[in-house]
Scaffold this motif. Structure first.
Motif, short mmCIF file in Angstrom:
data_model
loop_
_atom_site.label_atom_id
_atom_site.label_comp_id
_atom_site.label_asym_id
_atom_site.label_seq_id
_atom_site.Cartn_x
_atom_site.Cartn_y
_atom_site.Cartn_z
N GLU A 11 0.82 -1.21 0.00
CA GLU A 11 0.00 0.00 0.00
C GLU A 11 0.85 1.26 0.00
OE1 GLU A 11 -2.54 -0.46 3.40
OE2 GLU A 11 -0.93 -0.11 4.81
N GLY A 59 -9.27 1.04 -0.14
CA GLY A 59 -8.31 1.66 0.78
C GLY A 59 -8.99 1.97 2.10
N PRO A 78 -4.30 0.81 -1.75
CA PRO A 78 -3.68 -0.48 -2.10
C PRO A 78 -2.87 -0.36 -3.38
CG PRO A 78 -6.00 -0.50 -2.68
CD PRO A 78 -5.74 0.80 -1.95
#
Length: 85
Positions: A11, A59, A78
Motif C-alpha cells: 500500500e 483503501g 492499495p
C-alpha cells in the motif's frame, strides 16, 4: 501542515499532519458520517466523501491526534499488481 507519502507492504500511505487543535476522538466514528460537522459553516460532506472514495478503492482512512498538537489523517491506497486484474 505537512504531507508525507510513503510505501510499505502492498500500500501507499499519504499522511497529512496539521498543528491545529486536534480532533475530538470521542466522536471519531461520526466524523465519517454524512452531514456530521463540528464547524459552524460546515456541510459534513468532506470526510464522509473521502471515506467513501477510499472504501470504493479498497483503501482506508485513519485519524489520530498528535502529541505536540494538531491531528493527522492517514490515507492508505492499495498497490494493485498487473496480474490481479
Amino acid at each position: 501542515m505537512t504531507v508525507v507519502v510513503d510505501s510499505r507492504d502492498n500500500e501507499i500511505e499519504i499522511s497529512i499532519h496539521d498543528e491545529g487543535t486536534g480532533v475530538d476522538l470521542t466522536n471519531l466514528e461520526q466524523y465519517f458520517q454524512v452531514f456530521y460537522t463540528t464547524k459552524e459553516s460546515g456541510t459534513g460532506l468532506g470526510l464522509a466523501h473521502a471515506a467513501r472514495v477510499m472504501e470504493d478503492m479498497k483503501g482506508r482512512v485513519e485519524v489520530s491526534n498528535n502529541l505536540a498538537g494538531g491531528a493527522s489523517f492517514y490515507f492508505y491506497f492499495p498497490i494493485l499488481l498487473a496480474n490481479t486484474f
